[in-house]
Design a protein around this motif. Structure first.
Motif, PDB file in Angstrom:
ATOM      1  N   ASP A 127     -27.402  66.457 103.211  1.00 17.76           N
ATOM      2  CA  ASP A 127     -27.830  66.260 104.601  1.00 17.76           C
ATOM      3  C   ASP A 127     -26.632  65.977 105.502  1.00 17.76           C
ATOM      4  OD1 ASP A 127     -30.468  66.607 103.858  1.00 17.76           O
ATOM      5  OD2 ASP A 127     -30.907  64.455 103.735  1.00 17.76           O
ATOM      6  N   ASP A 128     -25.700  65.169 105.022  1.00 19.19           N
ATOM      7  CA  ASP A 128     -24.485  64.884 105.795  1.00 19.19           C
ATOM      8  C   ASP A 128     -23.715  66.175 106.076  1.00 19.19           C
ATOM      9  OD1 ASP A 128     -25.007  62.134 105.678  1.00 19.19           O
ATOM     10  OD2 ASP A 128     -23.891  61.920 103.801  1.00 19.19           O
ATOM     11  N   LEU A 129     -23.620  67.013 105.054  1.00 19.15           N
ATOM     12  CA  LEU A 129     -22.890  68.269 105.207  1.00 19.15           C
ATOM     13  C   LEU A 129     -23.575  69.165 106.243  1.00 19.15           C
ATOM     14  CD1 LEU A 129     -20.393  69.705 103.921  1.00 19.15           C
ATOM     15  CD2 LEU A 129     -22.039  70.947 102.509  1.00 19.15           C
ATOM     16  N   ALA A 130     -24.900  69.187 106.244  1.00 22.40           N
ATOM     17  CA  ALA A 130     -25.633  69.991 107.226  1.00 22.40           C
ATOM     18  C   ALA A 130     -25.362  69.481 108.639  1.00 22.40           C
ATOM     19  CB  ALA A 130     -27.130  69.957 106.915  1.00 22.40           C
ATOM     20  N   ARG A 131     -25.273  68.179 108.798  1.00 13.53           N
ATOM     21  CA  ARG A 131     -24.993  67.610 110.121  1.00 13.53           C
ATOM     22  C   ARG A 131     -23.579  67.967 110.584  1.00 13.53           C
ATOM     23  NH1 ARG A 131     -24.691  62.489 110.878  1.00 13.53           N
ATOM     24  NH2 ARG A 131     -24.702  61.729 108.726  1.00 13.53           N
ATOM     25  N   MET A 132     -22.663  68.155 109.656  1.00 15.11           N
ATOM     26  CA  MET A 132     -21.312  68.583 110.029  1.00 15.11           C
ATOM     27  C   MET A 132     -21.362  69.926 110.739  1.00 15.11           C
ATOM     28  SD  MET A 132     -19.173  67.436 106.637  1.00 15.11           S
ATOM     29  CE  MET A 132     -17.851  68.570 107.004  1.00 15.11           C
TER      30      MET A 132
ATOM     31  N   ILE B 159     -14.458  65.836  96.249  1.00 19.14           N
ATOM     32  CA  ILE B 159     -15.252  66.118  97.452  1.00 19.14           C
ATOM     33  C   ILE B 159     -14.873  65.156  98.575  1.00 19.14           C
ATOM     34  CG2 ILE B 159     -17.584  66.142  98.417  1.00 19.14           C
ATOM     35  CD1 ILE B 159     -18.552  67.038  95.611  1.00 19.14           C
ATOM     36  N   LYS B 160     -14.737  63.890  98.236  1.00 16.39           N
ATOM     37  CA  LYS B 160     -14.326  62.890  99.247  1.00 16.39           C
ATOM     38  C   LYS B 160     -12.978  63.257  99.846  1.00 16.39           C
ATOM     39  CE  LYS B 160     -12.461  59.052  97.840  1.00 16.39           C
ATOM     40  NZ  LYS B 160     -11.130  59.021  98.531  1.00 16.39           N
ATOM     41  N   ASN B 161     -12.023  63.585  99.003  1.00 11.54           N
ATOM     42  CA  ASN B 161     -10.682  63.927  99.488  1.00 11.54           C
ATOM     43  C   ASN B 161     -10.660  65.265 100.226  1.00 11.54           C
ATOM     44  OD1 ASN B 161      -9.743  61.557  98.399  1.00 11.54           O
ATOM     45  ND2 ASN B 161      -8.880  62.502  96.569  1.00 11.54           N
ATOM     46  N   GLY B 162     -11.605  66.129  99.883  1.00 15.16           N
ATOM     47  CA  GLY B 162     -11.666  67.433 100.545  1.00 15.16           C
ATOM     48  C   GLY B 162     -11.954  67.336 102.026  1.00 15.16           C
ATOM     49  N   TYR B 163     -12.491  66.183 102.444  1.00 20.62           N
ATOM     50  CA  TYR B 163     -12.791  65.976 103.864  1.00 20.62           C
ATOM     51  C   TYR B 163     -12.034  64.765 104.411  1.00 20.62           C
ATOM     52  CZ  TYR B 163     -16.407  69.461 103.254  1.00 20.62           C
ATOM     53  OH  TYR B 163     -17.074  70.635 102.999  1.00 20.62           O
TER      54      TYR B 163
ATOM     55  N   ARG C 265     -17.653  75.669 101.208  1.00 19.57           N
ATOM     56  CA  ARG C 265     -17.116  75.136  99.950  1.00 19.57           C
ATOM     57  C   ARG C 265     -17.758  73.793  99.633  1.00 19.57           C
ATOM     58  NH1 ARG C 265     -10.885  73.893  97.865  1.00 19.57           N
ATOM     59  NH2 ARG C 265     -11.571  73.051  95.856  1.00 19.57           N
ATOM     60  N   GLY C 266     -17.915  72.969 100.636  1.00 20.73           N
ATOM     61  CA  GLY C 266     -18.538  71.668 100.415  1.00 20.73           C
ATOM     62  C   GLY C 266     -19.937  71.797  99.843  1.00 20.73           C
ATOM     63  N   ARG C 267     -20.701  72.773 100.348  1.00 19.89           N
ATOM     64  CA  ARG C 267     -22.057  72.979  99.840  1.00 19.89           C
ATOM     65  C   ARG C 267     -22.036  73.428  98.382  1.00 19.89           C
ATOM     66  NH1 ARG C 267     -27.239  73.473 101.179  1.00 19.89           N
ATOM     67  NH2 ARG C 267     -28.484  75.072 100.195  1.00 19.89           N
ATOM     68  N   ARG C 268     -21.122  74.343  98.054  1.00 17.05           N
ATOM     69  CA  ARG C 268     -21.020  74.797  96.657  1.00 17.05           C
ATOM     70  C   ARG C 268     -20.686  73.634  95.739  1.00 17.05           C
ATOM     71  NH1 ARG C 268     -17.723  79.022  98.659  1.00 17.05           N
ATOM     72  NH2 ARG C 268     -15.920  78.014  97.663  1.00 17.05           N
ATOM     73  N   GLU C 269     -19.739  72.806  96.151  1.00 19.19           N
ATOM     74  CA  GLU C 269     -19.311  71.687  95.311  1.00 19.19           C
ATOM     75  C   GLU C 269     -20.419  70.656  95.166  1.00 19.19           C
ATOM     76  OE1 GLU C 269     -16.647  71.506  93.589  1.00 19.19           O
ATOM     77  OE2 GLU C 269     -15.413  73.104  94.422  1.00 19.19           O
ATOM     78  N   LEU C 270     -21.153  70.388  96.238  1.00 16.83           N
ATOM     79  CA  LEU C 270     -22.229  69.396  96.166  1.00 16.83           C
ATOM     80  C   LEU C 270     -23.385  69.883  95.302  1.00 16.83           C
ATOM     81  CD1 LEU C 270     -22.310  68.030  99.824  1.00 16.83           C
ATOM     82  CD2 LEU C 270     -21.761  66.732  97.759  1.00 16.83           C
ATOM     83  N   LEU C 271     -23.705  71.163  95.393  1.00 18.35           N
ATOM     84  CA  LEU C 271     -24.771  71.703  94.542  1.00 18.35           C
ATOM     85  C   LEU C 271     -24.364  71.662  93.080  1.00 18.35           C
ATOM     86  CD1 LEU C 271     -25.947  74.747  96.694  1.00 18.35           C
ATOM     87  CD2 LEU C 271     -27.212  72.631  96.256  1.00 18.35           C
ATOM     88  N   ALA C 272     -23.096  71.962  92.805  1.00 25.85           N
ATOM     89  CA  ALA C 272     -22.604  71.882  91.425  1.00 25.85           C
ATOM     90  C   ALA C 272     -22.633  70.438  90.930  1.00 25.85           C
ATOM     91  CB  ALA C 272     -21.184  72.443  91.346  1.00 25.85           C
ATOM     92  N   LEU C 273     -22.257  69.500  91.809  1.00 24.56           N
ATOM     93  CA  LEU C 273     -22.297  68.087  91.444  1.00 24.56           C
ATOM     94  C   LEU C 273     -23.715  67.633  91.135  1.00 24.56           C
ATOM     95  CD1 LEU C 273     -20.890  65.297  91.199  1.00 24.56           C
ATOM     96  CD2 LEU C 273     -21.286  65.004  93.658  1.00 24.56           C
ATOM     97  N   ALA C 274     -24.669  68.079  91.952  1.00 28.57           N
ATOM     98  CA  ALA C 274     -26.071  67.704  91.720  1.00 28.57           C
ATOM     99  C   ALA C 274     -26.540  68.172  90.338  1.00 28.57           C
ATOM    100  CB  ALA C 274     -26.959  68.289  92.817  1.00 28.57           C
TER     101      ALA C 274
END
Length: 265
Positions: A28-33, A77-81, A117-126
């Protein structure tokens, strides 16, 4: 961050549910970005810090490798942003203390990840979180993991009593933040609203100390900036007595001995 619910909830079920919630909120945070919400990057990074803290509550002795892999993924992911965030914080701090922007030579040169990229990484993390082995996790082990975080943060404070080094205070800050997020997750089991408030306050103050340390490190050592770097370092050092006083308040009470808690599920 929601705490446990349901009087008979098993520890592994509780933890898995909490991890899912945090991963979903990060998406959700990523979508708000994408809607140019200026606070979204901050909340995404905080979400990753919470995940790293909560993951440590799930240590069983049999899942060390998996936990390390998940921790590295959350950190990436944290460092990526983090690049734009660091520049913004340092620039605001420089404006606050000196009335002018951070010099170009002191800017943190980093490119944040794309939203894709953030979405791909978050989905993989999930997916990785769903596969995380939690067999054998019970409430006694969860609370022992929490006690270990408490002891680790207290030990880091004691090192700061004999050191003014930025690295020592940075380590203490990270451990206090970890403890704070675990306190929030275990609020129903442990209570301790005063402990939560003190951990939150100390974590924020340590964050300010860390920002000053970063600014001092980034400022050029030439011309007027050399004197300004010295002033920033003095401001940082002046905070230490107050930080240690807050830390002693947080850690003045001993944790209950092992086995004193009833089943908190």
């Amino acid at each position: 961050m929601s705490s446990a619910h349901g009087h008979q909830t098993q520890a592994d079920v509780w933890l898995r549910s909490l991890l899912r919630q945090l991963a979903a909120r990060a998406l959700d945070d990523l979508a708000r970005m994408g809607r140019h919400d200026s606070s979204a990057v901050h909340y995404l990074r905080v979400r990753m810090k919470k995940l790293r803290a909560v993951l440590r509550l799930g240590r069983t002795g049999e899942n060390t490798g998996e936990l390390r892999s998940l921790d590295r993924h959350c950190r990436a992911i944290k460092n990526g942003y983090g690049g734009m965030r660091d520049n913004d914080v340092m620039d605001r701090l420089c404006q606050k203390h000196f009335g002018e922007a951070l010099p170009d030579s002191a800017q943190v040169h980093a490119t944040d990840w794309s939203q894709e990229r953030g979405r791909r990484e978050l989905l993989a993390l999930a997916c990785e979180l769903e596969d995380m082995p939690l067999a054998g996790l019970d409430w006694q082990r969860v609370l022992e993991n929490y006690r270990q975080a408490w002891r680790s943060a207290r030990k880091a404070m004691r090192r700061c009593e004999d050191s003014r080094a930025p690295r020592a205070f940075h380590t203490w800050r990270k451990r206090v933040k970890r403890l704070y997020y675990q306190c929030l997750a275990l609020r129903r089991q442990l209570g301790g609203d005063k402990r939560i408030r003190r951990a939150r306050k100390l974590g924020r103050r340590l964050g300010r100390e860390h920002d000053l340390a970063m600014l001092c490190e980034l400022l050029p050592r030439e011309g007027r900036w050399q004197e300004r770097a010295r002033q920033v370092e003095q401001k940082r050092l002046k905070q230490h007595p107050r930080l240690l006083k807050l830390g002693r308040k947080l850690f003045k009470r001993r944790l209950r001995p092992k086995g004193s808690h009833q089943n908190p599920g």
